[in-house]
Each structure stands twice: as structure tokens, then as C-alpha cells.
Design an enzyme around this catalytic site. Structure first.
Site, PDB file in Angstrom:
ATOM      1  NE  ARG A 170     -18.978  28.359 -42.941  1.00  0.00           N
ATOM      2  CZ  ARG A 170     -19.793  27.307 -42.899  1.00  0.00           C
ATOM      3  NH1 ARG A 170     -19.826  26.475 -44.064  1.00  0.00           N
ATOM      4  NH2 ARG A 170     -20.078  26.827 -41.943  1.00  0.00           N
ATOM      5  N   GLY A 229     -18.393  19.756 -35.621  1.00  0.00           N
ATOM      6  CA  GLY A 229     -17.203  18.690 -35.440  1.00  0.00           C
ATOM      7  C   GLY A 229     -16.034  18.859 -36.444  1.00  0.00           C
ATOM      8  NE  ARG A 230     -16.698  18.898 -42.369  1.00  0.00           N
ATOM      9  CZ  ARG A 230     -16.564  18.794 -43.691  1.00  0.00           C
ATOM     10  NH1 ARG A 230     -15.454  18.423 -44.107  1.00  0.00           N
ATOM     11  NH2 ARG A 230     -17.478  19.003 -44.384  1.00  0.00           N
ATOM     12  CG  ASP A 247     -11.219  13.243 -40.610  1.00  0.00           C
ATOM     13  OD1 ASP A 247     -12.040  14.100 -40.695  1.00  0.00           O
ATOM     14  OD2 ASP A 247     -10.768  12.986 -41.756  1.00  0.00           O
ATOM     15  N   GLY A 248     -12.466  15.556 -38.300  1.00  0.00           N
ATOM     16  CA  GLY A 248     -12.458  17.025 -38.052  1.00  0.00           C
ATOM     17  C   GLY A 248     -11.794  17.663 -39.295  1.00  0.00           C
ATOM     18  N   GLY A 269     -23.241  19.933 -33.589  1.00  0.00           N
ATOM     19  CA  GLY A 269     -22.336  20.888 -33.334  1.00  0.00           C
ATOM     20  C   GLY A 269     -21.147  20.848 -34.387  1.00  0.00           C
ATOM     21  CG  ASP A 272     -27.597  20.286 -39.578  1.00  0.00           C
ATOM     22  OD1 ASP A 272     -28.609  19.491 -39.777  1.00  0.00           O
ATOM     23  OD2 ASP A 272     -26.315  20.005 -39.730  1.00  0.00           O
ATOM     24  CG  ASN A 273     -26.363  21.901 -43.219  1.00  0.00           C
ATOM     25  OD1 ASN A 273     -25.353  22.347 -42.492  1.00  0.00           O
ATOM     26  ND2 ASN A 273     -26.466  20.849 -44.220  1.00  0.00           N
ATOM     27  CG  ASP A 312     -22.590  23.891 -43.917  1.00  0.00           C
ATOM     28  OD1 ASP A 312     -21.693  24.435 -43.846  1.00  0.00           O
ATOM     29  OD2 ASP A 312     -23.268  23.164 -42.960  1.00  0.00           O
TER      30      ASP A 312
HETATM   31  P1  AMP Z   1     -22.494  18.808 -42.761  1.00  0.00           P
HETATM   32  O1  AMP Z   1     -23.156  17.608 -43.278  1.00  0.00           O
HETATM   33  O2  AMP Z   1     -21.505  19.112 -43.306  1.00  0.00           O
HETATM   34  O3  AMP Z   1     -23.434  19.934 -42.611  1.00  0.00           O
HETATM   35  O4  AMP Z   1     -22.330  18.111 -41.170  1.00  0.00           O
HETATM   36  C1  AMP Z   1     -23.133  17.575 -40.519  1.00  0.00           C
HETATM   37  C2  AMP Z   1     -22.631  17.305 -38.985  1.00  0.00           C
HETATM   38  O5  AMP Z   1     -21.520  16.437 -39.219  1.00  0.00           O
HETATM   39  C3  AMP Z   1     -21.888  18.664 -38.390  1.00  0.00           C
HETATM   40  O6  AMP Z   1     -22.151  18.454 -36.956  1.00  0.00           O
HETATM   41  C4  AMP Z   1     -20.609  18.417 -38.653  1.00  0.00           C
HETATM   42  O7  AMP Z   1     -19.699  19.074 -37.854  1.00  0.00           O
HETATM   43  C5  AMP Z   1     -20.347  17.046 -38.548  1.00  0.00           C
HETATM   44  N1  AMP Z   1     -19.140  16.552 -39.356  1.00  0.00           N
HETATM   45  C6  AMP Z   1     -19.116  16.805 -40.837  1.00  0.00           C
HETATM   46  N2  AMP Z   1     -17.928  16.523 -41.281  1.00  0.00           N
HETATM   47  C7  AMP Z   1     -16.977  15.982 -40.152  1.00  0.00           C
HETATM   48  C8  AMP Z   1     -15.884  15.527 -40.068  1.00  0.00           C
HETATM   49  N3  AMP Z   1     -15.055  15.032 -41.019  1.00  0.00           N
HETATM   50  N4  AMP Z   1     -15.246  15.422 -38.839  1.00  0.00           N
HETATM   51  C9  AMP Z   1     -16.164  15.555 -37.644  1.00  0.00           C
HETATM   52  N5  AMP Z   1     -17.391  15.993 -37.826  1.00  0.00           N
HETATM   53  C10 AMP Z   1     -17.992  16.186 -38.996  1.00  0.00           C
HETATM   54 MG    MG Z   2     -23.462  21.638 -42.045  1.00  0.00          MG
END
Ligand code: AMP
Ligand code: MG
Length: 496
Positions: free
Chosen positions: A173, A89-90, A122-123, A87, A249-250, A259
Site C-alpha cells: 500500500r 498488528g499486521r 495472526d498478522g 499499532g 486509528d483509521n 483502510d
Molecule cells: P483494522 O480494523 O484493520 O483497522 O485494525 C484494527 C487493529 O487491529 C490494528 O491495530 C490492526 O493492526 C489490528 N489487526 C487487524 N487484523 C489483524 C490481524 N489479523 N493480526 C494482527 N493484528 C490485526
Molecule cells: Mg486500521
């Protein structure tokens, strides 16, 4: 005050698919980047606003009227393993607008603080990775490759703790949608077939309205998603783009590149190249991308099985047949693109053309030639100037033999028409970019911005990447390949 005309279909039509969540406000927002052309395309009324108002707006400190920020639920296969709960997360979808072409576009924040999906994160996001999304996304757009795009980047004035302390940022975005393969997986993993159906109906209405009345809408939807992905990955391969983290998810249902984390471009043609620091086994290496796309689409197909047919065996047979269409579809797109790159107009014998392309690529691989330069110099060879191309090869005997075959194929197509031949080089230069985002130049620009607050190199590189086919002597340093040592030790990192 900025005015956006929102029409938030996801929030309205899909309750239970997201968590409402406000962005966190930031201390000292400062605008680093604003995509005015994109804002115009989206009908956003920003004109009366000053830079500081834009900064407050795109930091999430002052949301425009009608915004309905939500964190979307999704799951995902990451490096092959399933995570049922990922989901936003940030990230936050703040709303949707209809652009000047009548297309629905998502406007979303990335790095706007914690959400119910943040787990231990940390979002937040940092300046470097968010500006990287700008550079690579705008480069892809200029290369004609479907992509999400950056509307704005704001520095938050707050530190973000990573391996070191970095300056924080929020990216805005724009996407055709944020529906991912992982969005379907989230509900399928919970055996919530009704929600998978509602999500598919939503996706069809949004991306494939022409199949809404079909007798087999869910199978047709799967096939449409497969076609989009085959087209997209073929385009990646043609410019040497390595996404780097092709988790489900990407992967966007809309067929956009999404992403930009550890992505990079090939320099020398080394098909097994992977740059990502966490991709230790090369799962997402350049040459694996078509196969991985198909694997991800099979995960999408699994989520749709109960909708495709009530008889499970029949559903599996239909979905499998659809997935098996991926390789020939991909091959067809790839072949068409490669013919274009080679300056060939007509579709002639597929086998002979395939061999011609494969042998050219084998030459590049053996000699470890720069992928972008080789194609560009082939355009000059079409005009009888093969020397610049030859100098890329330590031993040009094999190249010369291949050039004879290529020229014979070109002549067969031209039917002795000299004008067609003369236009070939020109056409090839409008297809084979002079400039791609060179990894070392991207890193330089991001380091200047992130470490020293100097946006000069970023802005210069961005401006150049907007016209990738124009050879501009003053920008030669941006087009030159990286030193071999740089590429050999280059590692990219997820932007977390
Ligand atoms: P990503 O690798 O950027 O595609 O992210 C994979 C998952 O990790 C997704 O659910 C993102 O929302 C979560 N995520 C990535 N970075 C953060 C962050 N700094 N804080 C919270 N969730 C994160
Ligand atoms: Mg992603």
C-alpha cells in the site's frame, strides 16, 4: 533486482515511535496484481524483473535494498471506546520514496505477519479483502478522491484461518503517510508530551511545511487537518461512499481515505444506511460521517492541547474554536460539490441553492432512487431529456415541480446563453460518475478470485473503474444497480 530509492524519514527521525520488525517470509508467492502506473510514479525500477521476482519482492521474501521495515505504534477510539495500544498488528512500513511530483510516499505491507503489536491476531490478510483494497482504492482515485493506493497484491500460497480457511495475501500500500489521529493519541495517552510535539513537528514538516514558521504552528496544524478531513468527507458524501469503520486509528492526518475494510457504496439514497456487520447501531452510517469526522478531530485536538497553549483554558478555547470550524467548512465544501453535481457554475444565493439541493435529495430519499443513476440521468435532463430520470420515480409529479425550479436556476445563471446550457449536460457527466464500484459486482469479482483463483472478473471490473465517467455499453452490467434484495441483506465485514 528491483531498485527503490528509499529515504526513510519516519524510521530516522522518530525512534521510539515504532518497533523494527521484518516481514514473515511466505511459502509460494504468486503475483495477483501490480500497479505499473503507480510504480512508475514512484520511480520504482521494476522493469527488468519477471513476475516471479515481483512476487518474491511484494511478498516480503526479498526486500529491496534500503528498506527498513517497522511496525508503527498507534492507539485509537474504536466505536467510541479508547484502546491505548493498537499499532501495526499486521502491517509494516517498509520505507518512503519521493515520487515524480516530489511528494514523499510511504510504501507499506499489509498482511505480512505478526509484529510486536499483533496481540492475538495472526498478522495475516486474505486474498479477498486485499483485492477489495485494490478495487475500491483505485475507484476512489479515478473519482478524484484522496486515497491510499494499492501497488501490488501477492497470494502467499498459505491458508489463513478466519470463519473459514481462506487463501492468504500481502498487499503493498502506498500512502502520503500513515500518520493517524490514533498515532497522536498513543503518546498523549501516555502523557508523553515531548513525543506528541515531535510527532506534530514531523507531521508539519511532511504535510504542512508552509506553517512551520508560524507563531501558532500546532493550532495551524490542527486547522489544516480539519480542512483536509472536511474536504475528504464532503467528497465521500458526493459519491455515496460509506467508509464503515471510521475509528480514529483509521483516520489519516494527510486527509486520504485509508483502510478499506467494511466499506460500501450507497445504492438507493438511504442516508441512514450502514452495511458493516459490526456497526449494529449505525455509528458509521452514511449520514453520520461528517459528524464522526468532527468527533475524531476533537480527539486529535485533545492530544495537541499542551502544545497549543501553556494556559490550558486558553488552549481549550482555541482548539474548540478550530473544531467548531468543521461544520461550516464541511458545509461549504459539500455545497460547492453539490452545485457542481447539479451543473451549476456560479455561486448564487446560498440559501436558495441549499434548499434546491436538500429538496432534490429529499426526492431521492422518498422514492428510494439509486443515487448514482439519479445524478447521471439529471445530466440528460439538462439537455431536455428528462424521461430517463422520470422512470426512476414511481410518481414523478414532485420531481417535475423540482425540475422547473432547477431549470429556472440554471437559466438565471446562463443569462439566456444557449451554449452554456448545452455544455451543462456534458459537464455534469464529467462530474457525476456513470460507474461506481457496485457492491454486488465487487463481491462477485472477489469471490471468483478468492474461491476459484479466477482473476477475470476482478481485472474487468478494475479496468472499468479506472474510467468511471465514460458510459460504455459493453460494461452496462457493471453499472446497473444491484437487485433490491441484494442491497437489503448486504453485510460487509472487517478485513481481519
Ligand atoms: P483494522 O480494523 O484493520 O483497522 O485494525 C484494527 C487493529 O487491529 C490494528 O491495530 C490492526 O493492526 C489490528 N489487526 C487487524 N487484523 C489483524 C490481524 N489479523 N493480526 C494482527 N493484528 C490485526
Ligand atoms: Mg486500521
Amino acid at each position: 533486482m528491483a531498485r527503490f530509492v528509499f529515504d526513510n524519514s519516519y524510521a530516522r527521525d522518530l525512534p521510539g515511535f515504532y518497533a523494527p520488525c521484518p516481514p514473515q517470509t511466505v511459502r509460494a508467492p504468486h503475483l495477483l496484481f501490480l500497479n505499473q502506473a503507480l510504480a512508475d510514479e514512484l520511480h520504482l525500477d521494476l522493469d527488468a524483473d519477471a513476475a516471479q521476482a515481483h512476487a518474491e519482492l511484494f511478498a516480503g521474501n526479498a526486500l529491496p535494498a534500503g528498506a527498513a521495515p517497522i511496525a508503527q505504534a498507534y492507539a485509537g477510539h474504536q466505536f467510541g471506546g479508547f484502546s491505548p495500544q493498537l499499532g501495526d498488528g499486521r502491517a509494516l512500513l517498509i520505507g518512503e520514496v519521493i515520487d515524480r511530483h516530489g511528494r514523499r510516499r510511504d510504501i507499506a505491507f499489509k498482511g505480512s505477519g505478526r509484529t510486536p503489536f499483533s496481540r492475538n491476531g495472526d498478522g495475516k490478510a486474505a486474498v479477498g479483502p486485499m483485492l477489495r483494497e485494490v478495487l475500491i482504492g483505485e475507484a476512489m482515485h479515478a473519482l478524484g478522491i484522496p486515497t491510499t493506493r494499492a501497488l501490488a497484491v501477492v497470494a502467499t500460497g498459505e491458508p489463513v484461518q478466519r470463519e473459514t480457511v481462506l487463501p492468504g495475501a500481502v498487499l503493498t500500500r502506498v500512502a502520503a503517510s500513515h500518520l493517524r489521529v490514533g498515532t497522536f493519541e498513543y503518546f498523549a495517552a501516555r502523557d508523553d508530551i515531548e513525543r506528541v510535539r515531535r510527532l506534530a513537528d514531523y507531521a508539519i514538516a511532511r504535510h504542512d511545511p508552509d506553517i512551520a514558521g508560524s507563531a501558532t504552528p500546532y493550532l495551524d496544524f490542527l486547522r489544516a487537518a480539519i480542512r483536509r478531513q472536511a474536504t475528504l468527507v464532503a467528497q465521500w458524501m458526493q459519491v455515496g461512499f460509506i467508509h464503515g469503520v471510521m475509528n480514529t486509528d483509521n483516520m489519516s492526518i494527510a486527509g486520504e481515505t485509508i483502510d478499506y475494510g467494511p466499506c460500501a457504496f450507497l445504492e438507493q439514497y438511504v442516508p441512514e444506511r450502514a452495511f458493516s456487520s459490526i456497526d449494529t447501531h449505525g455509528r458509521y452510517a452514511y449520514r453520520n460521517q461528517p459528524g464522526i469526522a468532527q468527533w475524531n478531530l476533537a480527539r486529535l485536538a485533545e492530544t495537541l492541547l499542551p502544545l497549543i497553549d501553556a494556559d490550558q483554558k486558553r488552549a481549550v478555547a482555541l482548539a474548540t474554536a478550530a473544531i467548531e470550524e468543521f461544520p461550516p467548512l464541511y458545509r461549504e465544501r459539500w455545497l460547492a460539490g453539490m452545485r457542481d453535481k447539479l451543473g451549476l457554475n456560479a455561486t448564487m444565493a446560498d440559501d436558495a441553492d441549499s434548499a434546491l439541493i436538500d429538496d432534490w435529495l429529499a426526492l431521492l430519499e422518498t422514492a428510494q432512487v439509486d443515487f448514482t443513476l439519479a445524478w447521471r440521468r439529471l445530466a440528460a435532463a439538462a439537455e431536455g431529456m428528462a424521461e430517463p430520470l422520470r422512470t426512476l420515480f414511481a410518481d414523478s409529479a414532485a420531481l417535475d415541480a423540482w425540475l422547473v425550479r432547477w431549470q429556472t436556476r440554471c437559466r438565471a445563471e446562463d443569462g439566456g446563453d444557449g451554449r452554456t446550457a448545452a455544455r451543462r449536460g456534458e459537464r455534469m457527466r464529467s462530474i457525476n460518475p456513470w460507474l461506481i464500484p457496485r457492491n454486488h459486482r465487487v463481491e462477485e469479482a472477489l469471490a471468483a478470485a478468492s474461491d476459484h483463483g479466477d482473476l477475470g472478473p476482478f481485472n474487468a471490473l478494475l479496468a472499468a473503474l479506472r474510467t468511471p465517467y465514460n458510459e460504455t455499453p459493453a460494461r452496462q452490467h457493471l453499472a446497473d444497480p444491484a437487485p433490491g434484495e441484494f442491497t437489503a441483506s448486504y453485510r460487509t465485514f472487517c478485513g481481519t
